[in-house]
Enzyme design. Sequence first.
Site, PDB file in Angstrom:
ATOM      1  N   GLU A 124     -35.311  16.754  35.959  1.00 44.07           N
ATOM      2  CA  GLU A 124     -35.914  17.966  36.498  1.00 44.07           C
ATOM      3  C   GLU A 124     -37.429  17.883  36.516  1.00 44.07           C
ATOM      4  O   GLU A 124     -38.032  17.348  35.599  1.00 44.07           O
ATOM      5  CB  GLU A 124     -35.541  19.154  35.613  1.00 44.07           C
ATOM      6  CG  GLU A 124     -34.069  19.362  35.515  1.00 44.07           C
ATOM      7  CD  GLU A 124     -33.739  20.489  34.565  1.00 44.07           C
ATOM      8  OE1 GLU A 124     -34.653  21.208  34.134  1.00 44.07           O
ATOM      9  OE2 GLU A 124     -32.559  20.642  34.270  1.00 44.07           O
TER      10      GLU A 124
ATOM     11  N   CYS B 210     -44.496  20.376  35.609  1.00 41.90           N
ATOM     12  CA  CYS B 210     -43.854  20.020  34.346  1.00 41.90           C
ATOM     13  C   CYS B 210     -42.920  18.835  34.592  1.00 41.90           C
ATOM     14  O   CYS B 210     -41.997  18.941  35.392  1.00 41.90           O
ATOM     15  CB  CYS B 210     -43.080  21.247  33.844  1.00 41.90           C
ATOM     16  SG  CYS B 210     -42.166  20.941  32.341  1.00 41.90           S
TER      17      CYS B 210
ATOM     18  N   CYS C 254     -32.117  13.949  25.530  1.00 44.99           N
ATOM     19  CA  CYS C 254     -33.085  13.848  24.439  1.00 44.99           C
ATOM     20  C   CYS C 254     -32.326  13.602  23.142  1.00 44.99           C
ATOM     21  O   CYS C 254     -31.238  14.148  22.942  1.00 44.99           O
ATOM     22  CB  CYS C 254     -33.895  15.140  24.334  1.00 44.99           C
ATOM     23  SG  CYS C 254     -35.175  15.063  23.050  1.00 44.99           S
TER      24      CYS C 254
ATOM     25  N   CYS D 116     -32.820  19.310  18.785  1.00 47.77           N
ATOM     26  CA  CYS D 116     -33.216  20.693  18.458  1.00 47.77           C
ATOM     27  C   CYS D 116     -32.057  21.608  18.854  1.00 47.77           C
ATOM     28  O   CYS D 116     -31.537  21.495  19.967  1.00 47.77           O
ATOM     29  CB  CYS D 116     -34.485  21.083  19.207  1.00 47.77           C
ATOM     30  SG  CYS D 116     -35.834  19.930  18.924  1.00 47.77           S
TER      31      CYS D 116
ATOM     32  N   CYS E 270     -31.919  23.810  22.326  1.00 54.23           N
ATOM     33  CA  CYS E 270     -32.406  23.227  23.579  1.00 54.23           C
ATOM     34  C   CYS E 270     -31.296  22.623  24.434  1.00 54.23           C
ATOM     35  O   CYS E 270     -30.459  21.867  23.930  1.00 54.23           O
ATOM     36  CB  CYS E 270     -33.428  22.143  23.227  1.00 54.23           C
ATOM     37  SG  CYS E 270     -34.015  21.244  24.663  1.00 54.23           S
TER      38      CYS E 270
ATOM     39  N   CYS F 115     -36.062  24.227  30.090  1.00 57.13           N
ATOM     40  CA  CYS F 115     -35.832  22.835  29.780  1.00 57.13           C
ATOM     41  C   CYS F 115     -34.365  22.380  29.896  1.00 57.13           C
ATOM     42  O   CYS F 115     -33.521  22.799  29.121  1.00 57.13           O
ATOM     43  CB  CYS F 115     -36.317  22.748  28.337  1.00 57.13           C
ATOM     44  SG  CYS F 115     -36.544  21.204  27.592  1.00 57.13           S
TER      45      CYS F 115
HETATM   46  N1  SAH Z   1     -39.617  17.346  23.688  1.00 58.14           N
HETATM   47  C1  SAH Z   1     -40.891  17.922  23.835  1.00 58.14           C
HETATM   48  C2  SAH Z   1     -41.218  18.339  25.235  1.00 58.14           C
HETATM   49  C3  SAH Z   1     -40.103  18.919  26.034  1.00 58.14           C
HETATM   50  S1  SAH Z   1     -39.447  20.467  25.463  1.00 58.14           S
HETATM   51  C4  SAH Z   1     -41.044  19.094  22.888  1.00 58.14           C
HETATM   52  O1  SAH Z   1     -40.065  19.491  22.280  1.00 58.14           O
HETATM   53  O2  SAH Z   1     -42.170  19.548  22.738  1.00 58.14           O
HETATM   54  C5  SAH Z   1     -40.666  21.573  26.109  1.00 58.14           C
HETATM   55  C6  SAH Z   1     -40.724  22.911  25.406  1.00 58.14           C
HETATM   56  O3  SAH Z   1     -39.635  23.746  25.813  1.00 58.14           O
HETATM   57  C7  SAH Z   1     -40.649  22.780  23.906  1.00 58.14           C
HETATM   58  O4  SAH Z   1     -41.614  23.572  23.269  1.00 58.14           O
HETATM   59  C8  SAH Z   1     -39.261  23.265  23.661  1.00 58.14           C
HETATM   60  O5  SAH Z   1     -39.094  23.628  22.364  1.00 58.14           O
HETATM   61  C9  SAH Z   1     -39.111  24.365  24.663  1.00 58.14           C
HETATM   62  N2  SAH Z   1     -37.748  24.828  24.879  1.00 58.14           N
HETATM   63  C10 SAH Z   1     -36.604  24.124  24.770  1.00 58.14           C
HETATM   64  N3  SAH Z   1     -35.531  24.905  25.002  1.00 58.14           N
HETATM   65  C11 SAH Z   1     -36.006  26.138  25.262  1.00 58.14           C
HETATM   66  C12 SAH Z   1     -35.400  27.388  25.574  1.00 58.14           C
HETATM   67  N4  SAH Z   1     -34.083  27.506  25.686  1.00 58.14           N
HETATM   68  N5  SAH Z   1     -36.206  28.460  25.770  1.00 58.14           N
HETATM   69  C13 SAH Z   1     -37.546  28.343  25.679  1.00 58.14           C
HETATM   70  N6  SAH Z   1     -38.176  27.193  25.406  1.00 58.14           N
HETATM   71  C14 SAH Z   1     -37.417  26.097  25.186  1.00 58.14           C
HETATM   72 FE1  SF4 Z   2     -35.867  17.242  22.833  1.00 56.58          FE
HETATM   73 FE2  SF4 Z   2     -35.455  19.743  23.584  1.00 56.58          FE
HETATM   74 FE3  SF4 Z   2     -36.220  19.217  21.090  1.00 56.58          FE
HETATM   75 FE4  SF4 Z   2     -37.993  18.892  23.111  1.00 56.58          FE
HETATM   76  S1  SF4 Z   2     -37.041  20.795  22.444  1.00 56.58           S
HETATM   77  S2  SF4 Z   2     -37.548  17.471  21.402  1.00 56.58           S
HETATM   78  S3  SF4 Z   2     -36.571  18.195  24.743  1.00 56.58           S
HETATM   79  S4  SF4 Z   2     -34.249  18.580  22.038  1.00 56.58           S
END
Ligand code: SAH
Ligand code: SF4
Length: 371
Positions: free
Chosen positions: A96, A117, A124, A128, A131, A355
């Site tokens: 994406e 972005c 990944c 987390c 996510c 994301c």
């Molecule tokens: N992996 C890196 C960059 C990609 S994630 C990181 O974690 O920083 C980009 C951002 O989107 C991160 O801050 C992540 O925590 C956030 N994100 C992921 N899932 C999300 C969600 N469901 N709602 C809002 N932000 C989210």
């Molecule tokens: Fe990976 Fe999503 Fe965590 Fe960013 S927020 S490190 S994309 S699992």
Amino acid sequence: MKYTPAKPPLTGETLDSLAATLEARQEPAFRARQILEWVYKKRARSWDEMTNLPIALRQWLAETFDLMPASLVIDRQSSDVTDKLLLELRDRSLIETVIIRAPQEGVGLEHSRKTICISTQVGCAMGCVFCASGLAGLKRDLNAGEIVAQLLQICYREDERTPRARSELASFDNIVVMGMGEPLANYDHLLRALTILNAPWGLGFGARRVTISTSGLVPRILQLAGEDLGFRLAVSLHGATDEVREKIMPVNRAYPLAQLLPAVKTFAQRHGRMVTLEFILIEDVNDSIDQAEKLRDIARDLHAHVNLIPYNTVAGLPWKRPSLTRQERFAGILRASRVSVTLRREKGHEIDAACGQLRLKTEKDRELTGA
Ligand code: SAH
Ligand code: SF4
């Protein structure tokens, strides 16, 4: 998983690497520059457009390199400010790329500032719990050419909508490396891609307009602090204590706050720029007054900007976004201490802009239809 494409993408070549390949073929030295000019300045979409190259060379290039390793499968424009591209790579992986427009007074949306972005991995590995990108784990790293290709695809699209000013190469204003994947887990490819974007023979895009977001890989943050290019850093904190952070971000076990925060400080001091702390607000997980106060203290110590992001719900996950009142209460605690803070009004909910969500849905559709 290691991925070796049938043909290397041209968008992953630097001037030097391309020149070396051409030299081995006894091509004149100026050819590499000429080819890259077609790619980045003239936005050639086929080898045949490169009319100042001999036909035999064009044929050899077509057999040797992939001109564009990503093809557009979905172009979704939302009614607000976020558009999303779903791109398919040669191995059918989906990634994406998102365009976020910042409305400006007196200027139509088409001409507003654009932040792109980009993704750095398919899936990944960081796990987390909130996510969508990490739900199915890591499929593979993107190579440098695939990272650059996302930005060229944006250029193609934006050029058609608003022909760029002659002096500008890029059709956008900022890049945030915040799409799918953990950018610092794919460090070498990312840096190569950003070098290509930054170079005068590439897109000539300023490093200071690029923000890399990480979940907190401490050794890589320190490595990045040592690079001369001067990218900006954003850190996904999402918890102001180890106890809370560990519950939602497994990476905190390897790199707890006692290691992460000093590394961020080192980066900030080395570059003399404000680092951004990203903090998703999730109801009853990290939106308490105590978390706000601890985050405030961390931000003050680091002189960091705080970006509060109301959680975007993910199908199948139990987490919720707090009420507006709770969001404001949290932000208010930071503001009262003069911490620089933005509370994001979530845009693009309707097009699954968070994301990894559009990809997840398309993968599911593929499974259902056997496509
Ligand atoms: N992996 C890196 C960059 C990609 S994630 C990181 O974690 O920083 C980009 C951002 O989107 C991160 O801050 C992540 O925590 C956030 N994100 C992921 N899932 C999300 C969600 N469901 N709602 C809002 N932000 C989210
Ligand atoms: Fe990976 Fe999503 Fe965590 Fe960013 S927020 S490190 S994309 S699992």
